[in-house]
Design a protein around this motif. Structure first.
Motif, mmCIF file in Angstrom:
data_model
loop_
_atom_site.group_PDB
_atom_site.id
_atom_site.type_symbol
_atom_site.label_atom_id
_atom_site.label_comp_id
_atom_site.label_asym_id
_atom_site.label_seq_id
_atom_site.Cartn_x
_atom_site.Cartn_y
_atom_site.Cartn_z
ATOM 1 N N UNK A 48 14.898 23.008 17.952
ATOM 2 C CA UNK A 48 14.692 21.889 18.870
ATOM 3 C C UNK A 48 16.003 21.455 19.510
ATOM 4 N N UNK A 49 17.098 21.548 18.756
ATOM 5 C CA UNK A 49 18.397 21.130 19.274
ATOM 6 C C UNK A 49 18.928 22.130 20.279
ATOM 7 N N UNK A 50 18.777 23.422 20.006
ATOM 8 C CA UNK A 50 19.278 24.469 20.892
ATOM 9 C C UNK A 50 18.178 25.520 21.076
ATOM 10 N N UNK A 51 17.174 25.223 21.922
ATOM 11 C CA UNK A 51 16.006 26.102 22.031
ATOM 12 C C UNK A 51 16.290 27.477 22.624
ATOM 13 N N UNK A 52 17.382 27.632 23.376
ATOM 14 C CA UNK A 52 17.657 28.913 24.032
ATOM 15 C C UNK A 52 18.424 29.876 23.131
ATOM 16 N N UNK A 53 18.800 29.435 21.961
ATOM 17 C CA UNK A 53 19.601 30.269 21.079
ATOM 18 C C UNK A 53 18.740 31.057 20.104
ATOM 19 N N UNK A 54 19.315 32.154 19.616
ATOM 20 C CA UNK A 54 18.688 32.902 18.538
ATOM 21 C C UNK A 54 19.218 32.381 17.198
ATOM 22 N N UNK A 55 18.419 32.489 16.176
ATOM 23 C CA UNK A 55 18.831 32.058 14.844
ATOM 24 C C UNK A 55 18.880 33.282 13.941
ATOM 25 N N UNK A 56 20.021 33.460 13.304
ATOM 26 C CA UNK A 56 20.182 34.562 12.358
ATOM 27 C C UNK A 56 20.230 33.997 10.947
ATOM 28 N N UNK A 57 19.306 34.422 10.123
ATOM 29 C CA UNK A 57 19.274 33.996 8.730
ATOM 30 C C UNK A 57 19.885 35.111 7.888
ATOM 31 N N UNK A 58 20.965 34.800 7.209
ATOM 32 C CA UNK A 58 21.654 35.776 6.364
ATOM 33 C C UNK A 58 21.284 35.489 4.912
ATOM 34 N N UNK A 59 20.675 36.482 4.267
ATOM 35 C CA UNK A 59 20.175 36.308 2.903
ATOM 36 C C UNK A 59 20.979 37.177 1.943
ATOM 37 N N UNK A 60 21.644 36.574 0.964
ATOM 38 C CA UNK A 60 22.342 37.379 -0.055
ATOM 39 C C UNK A 60 21.320 38.035 -0.993
ATOM 40 N N UNK A 61 21.642 39.229 -1.454
ATOM 41 C CA UNK A 61 20.765 39.905 -2.401
ATOM 42 C C UNK A 61 21.604 40.848 -3.261
ATOM 43 N N UNK A 62 21.526 40.682 -4.578
ATOM 44 C CA UNK A 62 22.260 41.618 -5.428
ATOM 45 C C UNK A 62 21.337 42.743 -5.864
ATOM 46 N N UNK A 63 21.918 43.937 -5.899
ATOM 47 C CA UNK A 63 21.166 45.146 -6.206
ATOM 48 C C UNK A 63 21.483 45.573 -7.635
ATOM 49 N N UNK A 64 20.534 45.486 -8.553
ATOM 50 C CA UNK A 64 20.788 45.904 -9.938
ATOM 51 C C UNK A 64 21.027 47.412 -10.028
ATOM 52 N N UNK A 65 21.716 47.802 -11.086
ATOM 53 C CA UNK A 65 21.991 49.218 -11.282
ATOM 54 C C UNK A 65 20.747 49.963 -11.734
ATOM 55 N N UNK A 66 19.887 49.314 -12.501
ATOM 56 C CA UNK A 66 18.648 49.921 -12.969
ATOM 57 C C UNK A 66 17.485 49.394 -12.145
ATOM 58 N N UNK A 67 16.609 50.322 -11.733
ATOM 59 C CA UNK A 67 15.550 49.969 -10.796
ATOM 60 C C UNK A 67 14.614 48.901 -11.343
ATOM 61 N N UNK A 68 14.340 48.941 -12.651
ATOM 62 C CA UNK A 68 13.360 47.996 -13.181
ATOM 63 C C UNK A 68 13.901 46.578 -13.255
ATOM 64 N N UNK A 69 15.219 46.418 -13.124
ATOM 65 C CA UNK A 69 15.802 45.073 -13.089
ATOM 66 C C UNK A 69 15.386 44.309 -11.829
ATOM 67 N N UNK A 70 14.953 45.054 -10.790
ATOM 68 C CA UNK A 70 14.497 44.392 -9.570
ATOM 69 C C UNK A 70 13.279 43.510 -9.829
#
Length: 209
Positions: free
Chosen positions: A156-178
């Motif tokens: 609403x404040x800046x309607x002409x702009x794009x918004x980029x959402x940056x999400x951190x994610x850690x990748x476990x060494x073992x697949x089942x830890x996901x």
């Protein structure tokens, strides 16, 4: 262009089509109770499904097609929002990546009580305030609801702009830890991808153990 003797070929094909249709009808009537009805249902269903798929591909191609003489890439301002869950290595890694693209960042932290919010603000200040921090409080332990409200405020404040959402994610060494981690990140991506002007960037941090 019609070839030689096309009338004879057309007549033969027409007779073949007629005979095949008669045989199909006779077979369907005499063997209907023995399971021939399955063929009568399945084959039209497959044909209709194939036509629907073909129409879908045509619609997608038409919508994606552009006029190269008039459609040119444009430069827009991007508001970068980094979702943070605390002050740790994963957030450090993500902020470093985001700051390499833009210095104008907004870190967003969703807290569930006053104590966690106050603790986050203190640690952020102790960290030297890497960027602007916006703290959102969620009464129902939901990240989506307060984040949705904040995105709408930014739009609403800046309607002409794009918004980029940056999400951190850690990748476990073992697949089942996901199975034990990253469920919130997956939910956020599934929800945010429906927003037209929101671009989602996932920054992976690979665990060593």
């Amino acid at each position: 262009m019609k070839g030689p003797n096309w009338q004879v070929k057309l007549a033969i094909n027409s007779v073949g089509l007629f005979v095949t249709s008669i045989v199909t009808i006779i077979f369907a009537v005499t063997k209907f109770s023995d399971g021939a009805w399955v063929v009568l249902v399945v084959i039209p269903a497959i044909i209709l499904f194939s036509l629907a798929i073909y129409k879908h591909y045509q619609n997608v191609a038409n919508e994606l097609r552009i006029d190269l003489s008039s459609f040119k890439p444009e430069t827009n301002k991007v508001v970068t929002i980094v979702l943070v869950s605390g002050t740790h290595r994963v957030v450090h890694h993500t902020l470093s990546f985001a700051k390499s693209m833009s210095e104008d960042l907004i870190a967003v932290y969703v807290g569930f009580d006053d104590e966690s919010i106050e603790k986050m603000e203190e640690k952020w200040e102790e960290w030297g305030t890497p960027c602007r921090l916006v703290v959102l409080k969620s009464q129902y332990r939901s990240v989506l609801e307060p984040l949705s409200r904040f995105i709408k405020l930014v739009e609403a404040k800046e309607p002409s702009n794009h918004i980029q959402i940056v999400i951190p994610q850690f990748i476990p060494k073992k697949w089942w830890h996901n199975l034990l981690h990253n469920q919130t990140a997956l939910l956020l991506r599934f929800w945010l991808i429906r927003q037209k002007e929101v671009v989602i960037t996932t920054v992976p941090y690979h665990l060593r153990k």
